[in-house]
Design a protein around this motif. Sequence first.
Motif, PDB file in Angstrom:
ATOM      1  N   THR A   7      83.387 -24.076  35.135  1.00  0.00           N
ATOM      2  CA  THR A   7      84.793 -23.872  34.822  1.00  0.00           C
ATOM      3  C   THR A   7      85.599 -24.971  35.503  1.00  0.00           C
ATOM      4  OG1 THR A   7      84.477 -21.491  34.641  1.00  0.00           O
ATOM      5  CG2 THR A   7      86.740 -22.263  34.989  1.00  0.00           C
ATOM      6  N   VAL A   8      86.423 -25.668  34.723  1.00  0.00           N
ATOM      7  CA  VAL A   8      87.217 -26.789  35.231  1.00  0.00           C
ATOM      8  C   VAL A   8      88.694 -26.475  35.004  1.00  0.00           C
ATOM      9  CG1 VAL A   8      87.622 -29.277  35.103  1.00  0.00           C
ATOM     10  CG2 VAL A   8      85.339 -28.363  34.647  1.00  0.00           C
ATOM     11  N   ARG A   9      89.497 -26.772  36.011  1.00  0.00           N
ATOM     12  CA  ARG A   9      90.950 -26.542  35.945  1.00  0.00           C
ATOM     13  C   ARG A   9      91.692 -27.849  36.184  1.00  0.00           C
ATOM     14  NH1 ARG A   9      94.502 -23.515  40.362  1.00  0.00           N
ATOM     15  NH2 ARG A   9      96.495 -23.668  39.300  1.00  0.00           N
ATOM     16  N   ASN A  10      92.635 -28.150  35.315  1.00  0.00           N
ATOM     17  CA  ASN A  10      93.484 -29.326  35.444  1.00  0.00           C
ATOM     18  C   ASN A  10      94.665 -28.962  36.342  1.00  0.00           C
ATOM     19  OD1 ASN A  10      95.237 -31.471  35.152  1.00  0.00           O
ATOM     20  ND2 ASN A  10      95.206 -31.480  32.929  1.00  0.00           N
ATOM     21  N   LEU A  11      94.823 -29.657  37.454  1.00  0.00           N
ATOM     22  CA  LEU A  11      95.891 -29.375  38.412  1.00  0.00           C
ATOM     23  C   LEU A  11      97.118 -30.254  38.206  1.00  0.00           C
ATOM     24  CD1 LEU A  11      93.650 -29.095  41.584  1.00  0.00           C
ATOM     25  CD2 LEU A  11      94.487 -27.243  40.125  1.00  0.00           C
ATOM     26  N   TRP A  67      82.524 -24.528  30.293  1.00  0.00           N
ATOM     27  CA  TRP A  67      81.443 -25.098  29.504  1.00  0.00           C
ATOM     28  C   TRP A  67      80.144 -24.512  30.035  1.00  0.00           C
ATOM     29  CZ3 TRP A  67      85.904 -27.410  30.718  1.00  0.00           C
ATOM     30  CH2 TRP A  67      86.558 -28.137  29.730  1.00  0.00           C
ATOM     31  N   PHE A  68      79.137 -24.412  29.168  1.00  0.00           N
ATOM     32  CA  PHE A  68      77.857 -23.916  29.661  1.00  0.00           C
ATOM     33  C   PHE A  68      76.742 -24.863  29.288  1.00  0.00           C
ATOM     34  CE2 PHE A  68      77.837 -22.232  25.393  1.00  0.00           C
ATOM     35  CZ  PHE A  68      76.502 -22.238  25.023  1.00  0.00           C
ATOM     36  N   THR A  69      75.688 -24.790  30.057  1.00  0.00           N
ATOM     37  CA  THR A  69      74.472 -25.549  29.790  1.00  0.00           C
ATOM     38  C   THR A  69      73.303 -24.633  30.121  1.00  0.00           C
ATOM     39  OG1 THR A  69      73.248 -27.577  30.294  1.00  0.00           O
ATOM     40  CG2 THR A  69      74.592 -26.664  32.074  1.00  0.00           C
ATOM     41  N   PHE A  70      72.254 -24.662  29.310  1.00  0.00           N
ATOM     42  CA  PHE A  70      71.202 -23.652  29.451  1.00  0.00           C
ATOM     43  C   PHE A  70      69.808 -24.273  29.423  1.00  0.00           C
ATOM     44  CE2 PHE A  70      72.195 -24.237  25.033  1.00  0.00           C
ATOM     45  CZ  PHE A  70      70.978 -24.200  24.382  1.00  0.00           C
ATOM     46  N   ASN A  71      68.837 -23.434  29.702  1.00  0.00           N
ATOM     47  CA  ASN A  71      67.407 -23.778  29.710  1.00  0.00           C
ATOM     48  C   ASN A  71      67.013 -24.718  30.848  1.00  0.00           C
ATOM     49  OD1 ASN A  71      66.540 -22.103  27.690  1.00  0.00           O
ATOM     50  ND2 ASN A  71      66.752 -23.629  26.084  1.00  0.00           N
ATOM     51  N   TRP A  72      67.729 -24.665  31.973  1.00  0.00           N
ATOM     52  CA  TRP A  72      67.332 -25.425  33.150  1.00  0.00           C
ATOM     53  C   TRP A  72      66.259 -24.628  33.884  1.00  0.00           C
ATOM     54  CZ3 TRP A  72      69.318 -30.175  34.635  1.00  0.00           C
ATOM     55  CH2 TRP A  72      70.348 -30.658  33.834  1.00  0.00           C
ATOM     56  N   PRO A  73      65.192 -25.273  34.341  1.00  0.00           N
ATOM     57  CA  PRO A  73      64.154 -24.550  35.083  1.00  0.00           C
ATOM     58  C   PRO A  73      64.747 -23.834  36.308  1.00  0.00           C
ATOM     59  CG  PRO A  73      63.371 -26.717  34.460  1.00  0.00           C
ATOM     60  CD  PRO A  73      64.838 -26.682  34.145  1.00  0.00           C
ATOM     61  N   SER A  74      64.437 -22.571  36.453  1.00  0.00           N
ATOM     62  CA  SER A  74      65.001 -21.768  37.535  1.00  0.00           C
ATOM     63  C   SER A  74      64.577 -22.225  38.917  1.00  0.00           C
ATOM     64  CB  SER A  74      64.628 -20.294  37.344  1.00  0.00           C
ATOM     65  OG  SER A  74      65.236 -19.804  36.174  1.00  0.00           O
ATOM     66  N   ASP A  75      63.465 -22.928  39.019  1.00  0.00           N
ATOM     67  CA  ASP A  75      63.015 -23.366  40.343  1.00  0.00           C
ATOM     68  C   ASP A  75      63.624 -24.710  40.757  1.00  0.00           C
ATOM     69  OD1 ASP A  75      61.551 -24.820  38.486  1.00  0.00           O
ATOM     70  OD2 ASP A  75      59.653 -24.635  39.558  1.00  0.00           O
ATOM     71  N   TRP A  76      64.484 -25.302  39.932  1.00  0.00           N
ATOM     72  CA  TRP A  76      65.179 -26.537  40.295  1.00  0.00           C
ATOM     73  C   TRP A  76      66.435 -26.200  41.083  1.00  0.00           C
ATOM     74  CZ3 TRP A  76      65.522 -30.284  35.532  1.00  0.00           C
ATOM     75  CH2 TRP A  76      64.226 -30.668  35.168  1.00  0.00           C
ATOM     76  N   HIS A  77      66.762 -27.033  42.050  1.00  0.00           N
ATOM     77  CA  HIS A  77      68.033 -26.924  42.775  1.00  0.00           C
ATOM     78  C   HIS A  77      68.988 -27.923  42.116  1.00  0.00           C
ATOM     79  CE1 HIS A  77      70.417 -26.161  46.528  1.00  0.00           C
ATOM     80  NE2 HIS A  77      71.088 -27.102  45.909  1.00  0.00           N
ATOM     81  N   VAL A  78      69.944 -27.401  41.334  1.00  0.00           N
ATOM     82  CA  VAL A  78      70.868 -28.243  40.580  1.00  0.00           C
ATOM     83  C   VAL A  78      72.275 -28.094  41.160  1.00  0.00           C
ATOM     84  CG1 VAL A  78      71.807 -28.800  38.300  1.00  0.00           C
ATOM     85  CG2 VAL A  78      69.474 -27.906  38.507  1.00  0.00           C
ATOM     86  N   GLY A 138      98.494 -40.957  38.155  1.00  0.00           N
ATOM     87  CA  GLY A 138      99.122 -41.413  39.396  1.00  0.00           C
ATOM     88  C   GLY A 138      98.063 -42.009  40.306  1.00  0.00           C
ATOM     89  N   GLY A 139      97.833 -41.387  41.451  1.00  0.00           N
ATOM     90  CA  GLY A 139      96.814 -41.832  42.396  1.00  0.00           C
ATOM     91  C   GLY A 139      95.421 -41.380  42.012  1.00  0.00           C
ATOM     92  N   GLY A 140      95.273 -40.661  40.916  1.00  0.00           N
ATOM     93  CA  GLY A 140      93.968 -40.181  40.466  1.00  0.00           C
ATOM     94  C   GLY A 140      94.104 -38.789  39.890  1.00  0.00           C
ATOM     95  N   ALA A 141      93.356 -38.507  38.871  1.00  0.00           N
ATOM     96  CA  ALA A 141      93.405 -37.191  38.234  1.00  0.00           C
ATOM     97  C   ALA A 141      92.930 -36.129  39.215  1.00  0.00           C
ATOM     98  CB  ALA A 141      92.536 -37.190  36.985  1.00  0.00           C
ATOM     99  N   GLN A 142      93.568 -34.975  39.184  1.00  0.00           N
ATOM    100  CA  GLN A 142      93.208 -33.888  40.073  1.00  0.00           C
ATOM    101  C   GLN A 142      92.687 -32.712  39.262  1.00  0.00           C
ATOM    102  OE1 GLN A 142      96.460 -32.892  42.637  1.00  0.00           O
ATOM    103  NE2 GLN A 142      96.765 -34.999  43.284  1.00  0.00           N
ATOM    104  N   ILE A 143      91.457 -32.322  39.570  1.00  0.00           N
ATOM    105  CA  ILE A 143      90.849 -31.158  38.931  1.00  0.00           C
ATOM    106  C   ILE A 143      90.118 -30.362  40.004  1.00  0.00           C
ATOM    107  CG2 ILE A 143      90.592 -32.198  36.643  1.00  0.00           C
ATOM    108  CD1 ILE A 143      87.675 -32.789  37.327  1.00  0.00           C
ATOM    109  N   GLU A 144      89.826 -29.125  39.679  1.00  0.00           N
ATOM    110  CA  GLU A 144      88.934 -28.335  40.515  1.00  0.00           C
ATOM    111  C   GLU A 144      87.932 -27.658  39.594  1.00  0.00           C
ATOM    112  OE1 GLU A 144      91.372 -25.612  42.694  1.00  0.00           O
ATOM    113  OE2 GLU A 144      91.591 -24.238  41.014  1.00  0.00           O
TER     114      GLU A 144
END
Length: 84
Positions: free
Chosen positions: A65-69, A19-30, A41-47
């Motif tokens: 980028t998100v991956r379902n484990l 997924w993408f998101t754009f137009n964030w100010p370049s001087d911000w630390h995001v 089960g004990g909780g969804a696992q993603i990376e």
Amino acid sequence: MWTGTQFTGSLAPSATNSWFTFNWPSDWHVVWYAVPTSPYGGGAQIEWSVTVARGDATHTTYWITVRNLTAQTVNFEGRFAVLN
């Protein structure tokens, strides 16, 4: 600090998507992160990983980028924290 949810997503078992998101100010630390909203089960696992692309001299685009484990569909939120 300012936090929020930028997008929601769903991934099929063992799937990966970006997924993408754009137009964030370049001087911000995001900081970007993904949080599962459906249990597995004990909780969804993603990376996730984040790629930064400069849109112009003052704006930045982020690709998350998100991956379902797991072997189950996982729903999640793409969240951010602006640290400055």
